[in-house]
Design an enzyme around this catalytic site. Structure first.
Site, PDB file in Angstrom:
ATOM      1  CE  LYS A   1      -3.364   5.045  -2.416  1.00 49.66           C
ATOM      2  NZ  LYS A   1      -2.914   5.223  -3.788  1.00 49.66           N
TER       3      LYS A   1
ATOM      4  CB  VAL B   1     -15.193   7.456  -5.873  1.00 51.76           C
ATOM      5  CG1 VAL B   1     -15.305   5.958  -6.097  1.00 51.76           C
ATOM      6  CG2 VAL B   1     -15.958   7.864  -4.624  1.00 51.76           C
ATOM      7  CB  ALA B   2     -12.344   5.220  -9.100  1.00 48.62           C
ATOM      8  CB  ALA B   3      -9.497   9.879  -7.210  1.00 52.02           C
ATOM      9  N   GLY B   4      -7.122   7.288  -7.111  1.00 51.77           N
ATOM     10  CA  GLY B   4      -5.727   7.068  -6.732  1.00 51.77           C
ATOM     11  C   GLY B   4      -5.413   7.567  -5.336  1.00 51.77           C
TER      12      GLY B   4
ATOM     13  N   GLY C   1      -7.029   6.233  -2.564  1.00 46.39           N
ATOM     14  CA  GLY C   1      -7.269   5.140  -1.607  1.00 46.39           C
ATOM     15  C   GLY C   1      -8.516   5.293  -0.756  1.00 46.39           C
TER      16      GLY C   1
ATOM     17  N   GLY D   1     -11.729   4.262  -0.917  1.00 45.31           N
ATOM     18  CA  GLY D   1     -12.496   3.052  -0.618  1.00 45.31           C
ATOM     19  C   GLY D   1     -11.716   2.130   0.315  1.00 45.31           C
TER      20      GLY D   1
ATOM     21  CG  ASP E   1      -3.978   1.014  -2.115  1.00 43.73           C
ATOM     22  OD1 ASP E   1      -2.828   0.568  -2.271  1.00 43.73           O
ATOM     23  OD2 ASP E   1      -4.519   1.811  -2.909  1.00 43.73           O
TER      24      ASP E   1
HETATM   25  O1  C5P Z   1      -6.174  -5.199  -4.735  1.00 44.98           O
HETATM   26  P1  C5P Z   1      -7.010  -4.301  -5.558  1.00 44.98           P
HETATM   27  O2  C5P Z   1      -8.449  -4.696  -5.582  1.00 44.98           O
HETATM   28  O3  C5P Z   1      -6.831  -2.860  -5.241  1.00 44.98           O
HETATM   29  O4  C5P Z   1      -6.455  -4.451  -7.030  1.00 44.98           O
HETATM   30  C1  C5P Z   1      -7.206  -4.165  -8.170  1.00 44.98           C
HETATM   31  C2  C5P Z   1      -6.461  -4.716  -9.365  1.00 44.98           C
HETATM   32  O5  C5P Z   1      -5.278  -3.973  -9.608  1.00 44.98           O
HETATM   33  C3  C5P Z   1      -5.994  -6.155  -9.215  1.00 44.98           C
HETATM   34  O6  C5P Z   1      -6.993  -7.050  -9.584  1.00 44.98           O
HETATM   35  C4  C5P Z   1      -4.802  -6.202 -10.138  1.00 44.98           C
HETATM   36  O7  C5P Z   1      -5.244  -6.347 -11.470  1.00 44.98           O
HETATM   37  C5  C5P Z   1      -4.204  -4.813  -9.996  1.00 44.98           C
HETATM   38  N1  C5P Z   1      -3.126  -4.757  -9.013  1.00 44.98           N
HETATM   39  C6  C5P Z   1      -1.868  -5.249  -9.367  1.00 44.98           C
HETATM   40  N2  C5P Z   1      -0.859  -5.234  -8.450  1.00 44.98           N
HETATM   41  C7  C5P Z   1      -1.053  -4.696  -7.222  1.00 44.98           C
HETATM   42  C8  C5P Z   1      -2.304  -4.166  -6.869  1.00 44.98           C
HETATM   43  C9  C5P Z   1      -3.321  -4.218  -7.783  1.00 44.98           C
HETATM   44  O8  C5P Z   1      -1.675  -5.721 -10.485  1.00 44.98           O
HETATM   45  N3  C5P Z   1      -0.042  -4.664  -6.336  1.00 44.98           N
END
Ligand code: C5P
Length: 377
Positions: free
Chosen positions: A20, A115-118, A120, A122, A156
């Site tokens: 994404k 991976v871990a690149a913004g 999405g 994973g 995501d």
């Molecule tokens: O939901 P996900 O595992 O992708 O989120 C990782 C971390 O990113 C969350 O634990 C939170 O610290 C932060 N996050 C946030 N607000 C969001 C999505 C993620 O603060 N809408």
């Protein structure tokens, strides 16, 4: 397992898991539950992973995951394995084979999304795993339960489960489909420095004050663009907004603050391609828009050359991942492959939309599935 090709045939469920892009990502506020409320226009790309799921023989006591392509940990913490386990728990009592437990699955993931690149990757794999596991078991879940499962796996994931371009709000769980832009699909140049950015770390940096000088700007751009897309924005009009889009990610200053050398990289990249550069998600992927694949590919070559000759400073472990991909407006059609039975030969029934010419040029295009069903024992 029975299938339409006869008793004993093995089923191989194949799902394309697209990357994404956040066209916009406005952080609207802090929610007090550890998350932030967002206003983000998200679109799927033609770049993606391919996930194949095959039921294992009764008696197998764990799901397995084999990953090819880009390096990714295949630990139990991998979202594919967590998604399969969560889907099994959710349908255990109601699937067609109950009271038996839904069979363990052999998952094969052809990884092409950094991976871990913004991007999405994973989360997309997780959505593909939920959908694919249900298909492999002949199980169903209502829309609400699917959405809950997805949101529990990551912010995501709901976007990918719905599919297609969308306005994403809440912490990511509210997904409102948007129409695609009118005309040819927009093409995007992706440049990903070889390092991982933790989403949590980016939000923490944002919360600690790494923000744009004009705090309401990203939300303003995001809201206006949403209205324009709903009203029928053309692809060329979207391309004209690239300067605004470069200011429409509230997590860009955060990524710049936590990745040493990132600001210099962004500035050098803008100079190299002669266009404003935007960020996807919490980074470090940077992107820009192009009217055609040919122009985006030319930019791919330019960026690679700049990385080799030192015009583009290296950030992370070596040269960046550079690719051209199209923005896909519509969800990808699901595919299922069936074997002939004991011989294990896979016959594709549906040609999915895997586009060999639109992958990262440094990732050779490969078939996303393999020619033997030998893991479905
Ligand atoms: O939901 P996900 O595992 O992708 O989120 C990782 C971390 O990113 C969350 O634990 C939170 O610290 C932060 N996050 C946030 N607000 C969001 C999505 C993620 O603060 N809408």
């Amino acid at each position: 397992m029975k299938s339409e090709s006869g008793v004993g045939a093995r089923i191989h469920v194949v799902r394309f898991a697209p990357a994404k892009l956040n066209l916009t990502l406005a952080v609207v506020g802090s929610r007090g539950d550890g998350y932030h409320s967002l206003h983000s226009i998200m679109v799927p790309l033609s770049l993606g992973d391919a996930l194949t799921l095959s039921p294992l023989r009764p008696g197998s006591n764990r799901d397995t995951l084999r990953i090819t392509g880009l390096a990714t940990p295949a630990t139990p913490a991998n979202l594919v394995l967590r998604a399969i386990a969560a889907a099994r728990d959710a349908v255990e009592a109601t699937w067609p084979g109950a009271p038996a437990v839904p069979p363990r699955l052999a998952a094969r993931l052809a990884k092409r999304i950094p991976v871990a690149a913004g991007l999405g990757g994973g989360s997309s794999d997780a959505a593909a795993a939920i959908d694919g596991a249900l298909a492999a078991w002949g199980a169903s879940l209502d829309h609400e339960r699917r959405a809950e499962l997805a949101a529990a796996l990551g912010s995501d994931v709901p976007f990918f489960l719905v599919g297609g371009a969308a306005l994403v709000t809440g912490r990511g769980e509210l997904v409102q489909p948007l129409p695609e832009t009118q005309g040819e699909p927009p093409v995007v140049l992706l440049v990903t420095p070889r390092l991982a950015v933790s989403t949590a770390a980016a939000f923490e940096a944002y919360a600690s004050g790494a923000r744009h000088a004009r705090p309401a700007l990203a939300l303003d751009i995001s809201e206006r663009l949403t209205a324009q897309i709903k009203a029928g924005l053309t692809t060329s009009a979207l391309l004209e907004r690239i300067g605004e889009l470069a200011l429409a990610n509230d997590l860009m200053p955060a990524a710049v603050s936590i990745v040493p050398g990132m600001q210099g990289f962004v500035t050098a990249l803008e100079k190299t391609i002669g266009r404003p550069v935007c960020q996807s998600g919490s980074g470090p992927t940077l992107w820009s828009l192009y009217p055609s694949l040919a122009e985006a590919r030319k930019a791919v070559r330019f960026v690679r050359l700049a990385a080799v000759n030192g015009t583009l400073p290296l950030v992370g472990a070596g040269e960046p991942f550079v690719a051209a991909a199209t923005i896909e407006g519509r969800p990808m059609p699901p595919t299922v492959q069936l074997t002939d039975g004991p011989t294990g030969t896979i016959r594709p029934r549906t040609v999915h939309n895997w586009r060999a010419d639109q992958h990262g040029p440094d990732e050779p295009a490969r078939e996303p599935t393999e020619s033997k069903g030998d893991e479905s024992r």
